[in-house]
Scaffold this active site. Structure first.
Site, mmCIF file in Angstrom:
data_model
loop_
_atom_site.group_PDB
_atom_site.id
_atom_site.type_symbol
_atom_site.label_atom_id
_atom_site.label_comp_id
_atom_site.label_asym_id
_atom_site.label_seq_id
_atom_site.Cartn_x
_atom_site.Cartn_y
_atom_site.Cartn_z
ATOM 1 N N ARG A 255 0.845 -1.181 0.000
ATOM 2 C CA ARG A 255 0.000 0.000 0.000
ATOM 3 C C ARG A 255 0.883 1.235 0.000
ATOM 4 O O ARG A 255 1.423 1.617 1.042
ATOM 5 C CB ARG A 255 -0.923 -0.004 1.219
ATOM 6 C CG ARG A 255 -2.193 0.823 0.999
ATOM 7 C CD ARG A 255 -2.879 1.152 2.298
ATOM 8 N NE ARG A 255 -2.123 2.163 3.004
ATOM 9 C CZ ARG A 255 -1.961 2.213 4.322
ATOM 10 N NH1 ARG A 255 -2.507 1.317 5.094
ATOM 11 N NH2 ARG A 255 -1.241 3.170 4.864
ATOM 12 N N HIS A 259 -3.911 4.924 3.841
ATOM 13 C CA HIS A 259 -5.062 4.017 3.949
ATOM 14 C C HIS A 259 -6.304 4.664 3.337
ATOM 15 O O HIS A 259 -7.053 4.046 2.606
ATOM 16 C CB HIS A 259 -5.305 3.684 5.424
ATOM 17 C CG HIS A 259 -6.614 3.009 5.669
ATOM 18 N ND1 HIS A 259 -6.838 1.701 5.318
ATOM 19 C CD2 HIS A 259 -7.775 3.472 6.201
ATOM 20 C CE1 HIS A 259 -8.086 1.383 5.638
ATOM 21 N NE2 HIS A 259 -8.665 2.434 6.167
ATOM 22 N N TYR A 268 3.907 5.925 10.391
ATOM 23 C CA TYR A 268 4.256 4.505 10.554
ATOM 24 C C TYR A 268 4.893 3.858 9.327
ATOM 25 O O TYR A 268 5.451 2.781 9.419
ATOM 26 C CB TYR A 268 3.009 3.702 10.975
ATOM 27 C CG TYR A 268 1.847 3.764 10.000
ATOM 28 C CD1 TYR A 268 1.768 2.882 8.917
ATOM 29 C CD2 TYR A 268 0.827 4.711 10.143
ATOM 30 C CE1 TYR A 268 0.709 2.933 8.019
ATOM 31 C CE2 TYR A 268 -0.227 4.769 9.250
ATOM 32 C CZ TYR A 268 -0.285 3.884 8.196
ATOM 33 O OH TYR A 268 -1.325 3.940 7.309
HETATM 34 C C1 LIG Z 1 -15.316 -5.277 11.310
HETATM 35 C C2 LIG Z 1 -14.445 -4.063 11.187
HETATM 36 N N1 LIG Z 1 -13.494 -3.830 12.097
HETATM 37 C C3 LIG Z 1 -12.689 -2.729 11.986
HETATM 38 C C4 LIG Z 1 -12.863 -1.856 10.946
HETATM 39 C C5 LIG Z 1 -11.961 -0.632 10.824
HETATM 40 N N2 LIG Z 1 -11.074 -0.783 9.668
HETATM 41 C C6 LIG Z 1 -11.293 -0.133 8.523
HETATM 42 S S1 LIG Z 1 -10.166 -0.500 7.347
HETATM 43 C C7 LIG Z 1 -9.315 -1.542 8.388
HETATM 44 C C8 LIG Z 1 -8.089 -2.259 7.924
HETATM 45 C C9 LIG Z 1 -8.352 -3.361 6.951
HETATM 46 O O1 LIG Z 1 -7.149 -3.807 6.396
HETATM 47 P P1 LIG Z 1 -7.116 -4.830 5.217
HETATM 48 O O2 LIG Z 1 -8.110 -5.903 5.413
HETATM 49 O O3 LIG Z 1 -5.715 -5.239 5.007
HETATM 50 O O4 LIG Z 1 -7.634 -3.976 3.953
HETATM 51 P P2 LIG Z 1 -6.964 -2.685 3.268
HETATM 52 O O5 LIG Z 1 -7.542 -1.490 3.966
HETATM 53 O O6 LIG Z 1 -5.489 -2.791 3.401
HETATM 54 O O7 LIG Z 1 -7.427 -2.755 1.847
HETATM 55 C C10 LIG Z 1 -9.944 -1.578 9.640
HETATM 56 C C11 LIG Z 1 -9.462 -2.363 10.777
HETATM 57 C C12 LIG Z 1 -13.900 -2.126 10.024
HETATM 58 N N3 LIG Z 1 -14.131 -1.331 8.963
HETATM 59 N N4 LIG Z 1 -14.663 -3.231 10.148
#
Ligand SMILES: Cc1ncc(C[n+]2csc(CCOP(=O)(O)OP(=O)(O)O)c2C)c(N)n1
Ligand SMILES: [Mg+2]
Length: 354
Positions: A255, A259, A268
């Site tokens: 990435r 985010h 970070y």
């Molecule tokens: C059930 C849930 N827990 C926490 C969140 C908060 N949250 C939003 S994005 C994220 C990270 C997800 O990372 P990843 O699965 O690697 O996907 P990326 O954002 O890297 O595409 C989190 C924890 C959420 N949206 N849903």
């Protein structure tokens, strides 16, 4: 600095480096197909770049940037037939563009306007899923249902590395394998879940190894290489369509963008690593590949970019010209008989906004 995977050189790739590593090719793709794939990549890239600008201009809300992940999305969609289903997360919010959804509709989603929701069965693209991994069991259920109805359509669900730690991912993967549902679980391993690096996400050496525990095959490819993703998803789709059940595909990327527009990765992330990964940007890699094949030149590149830019200009204008949503909609559709406190809130809304 947090530990993430070192840049890997052993992942399945098709595109060479224009030097010592020779270009491969994917069987069955015509010159026309190859250029269409490029148009999809550029449309997604342009959507993403314009959305970051629109966010800064206050024209859309918080936005989840997908720069560098276009190859995973376009590679997957091009490996599907129109009757196949796509279950995106917020990271793939614009994937419906490749199924003919209008850019204005998706912009409206990010503007919080009700016209940003579409009817999934018109384009076989499910709603954008924000809760992590909850769309994996939805996709598994739909895929199983397709099979029970005698359809040969398949479903693909896209999610992140962080999603593989969620219960919903486990439940979806498990039920898909047990029922032999025609599903492709496509993991965008961009090595970050907001500020959590992969090394704190899992003790597994490779996310693809998780597939073994569910009894399903896995493939692991370079997510910067749109053709490698295409090839892996196409093989998984063929297996699913033939009744062979689900496959887990891990597309390894990084990435390099924040985010989302609300994030400050400077706190970070390793800036040198970001710069190194950008050297292998998926759109540039593929553009160079097509130039080496003689299928693209400067004029064609400019024409494709201009077409995508024109699409976005028209889309933001359409979105902004749409009448604001009726505020009372917030109170509709949830309850047949709204509870009393909701009725009081609605009365107050009407008093305040006469
Ligand atoms: C059930 C849930 N827990 C926490 C969140 C908060 N949250 C939003 S994005 C994220 C990270 C997800 O990372 P990843 O699965 O690697 O996907 P990326 O954002 O890297 O595409 C989190 C924890 C959420 N949206 N849903
Ligand atoms: Mg991630």
């Amino acid at each position: 600095m947090a530990q993430v995977l070192p840049a890997e050189r052993d992942l399945r790739r098709v595109i060479g480096d224009g030097d010592a590593v020779p270009d491969g090719e994917v069987e069955g793709l015509t010159d026309h197909d190859l250029v269409e794939l490029y148009r999809s990549l550029v449309l997604l890239r342009t959507y993403d770049e314009r959305s970051v600008v629109y966010h800064r201009q206050g024209r859309i809300g918080t936005y989840a940037i997908f720069r560098g992940h276009e190859g995973i999305q376009a590679g997957a969609v091009h490996a599907l037939e129109r009757r196949d289903w796509i279950f995106p997360s917020y990271r793939e919010s614009a994937i419906g563009l490749l199924r003919g959804l209008s850019a204005a509709t998706i912009l409206q989603w990010w503007r919080g306007h009700p016209s940003g929701w579409w009817s999934p069965d018109e384009v076989n693209v499910a709603s954008i899923c924000v809760p992590i991994a909850t769309h994996v069991p939805h996709a598994a259920g739909l895929a199983w249902g397709l099979r029970l109805k005698g359809s040969d359509a398949v479903a693909v669900t896209l999610f992140g590395d962080g999603a593989t730690s969620e219960g919903a991912f486990h439940e979806g993967a498990n039920i898909a394998a047990v029922t032999k549902a025609p599903l492709v679980l496509l993991c965008n391993n961009n090595q970050w879940a907001i500020s959590t690096p992969l090394s704190e996400q899992t003790a597994a050496a490779r996310l693809a190894d998780k597939a073994l525990g569910y009894g399903m095959p896995a493939a692991r490819v370079d997510g910067h290489d749109v053709l490698a993703v295409y090839e892996a998803v196409r093989a998984a789709v063929a297996q699913a369509r033939a009744g062979g059940g689900p496959t887990f595909v891990e597309a390894v990327t990084y990435r390099s963008a924040p985010h989302a527009t609300a994030d400050d990765p400077g706190l970070y992330i390793d800036a040198d690593r970001v710069a190194a990964e950008e050297e292998r940007d998926c759109v540039v890699l593929y553009e160079d590949y097509l130039r080496r094949l003689g299928l693209l030149d400067d004029a064609a590149v400019e024409a494709v970019r201009n077409e995508a830019l024109a699409t976005m200009r028209a889309a933001i204008e359409t979105a902004e010209n749409e009448a604001p949503a009726d505020r009372e909609l917030v109170f509709s559709h949830a309850y047949a008989e709204p509870p009393p406190d909701l009725a009081r809130d609605l009365d107050e809304l009407r008093r305040v906004h006469v």
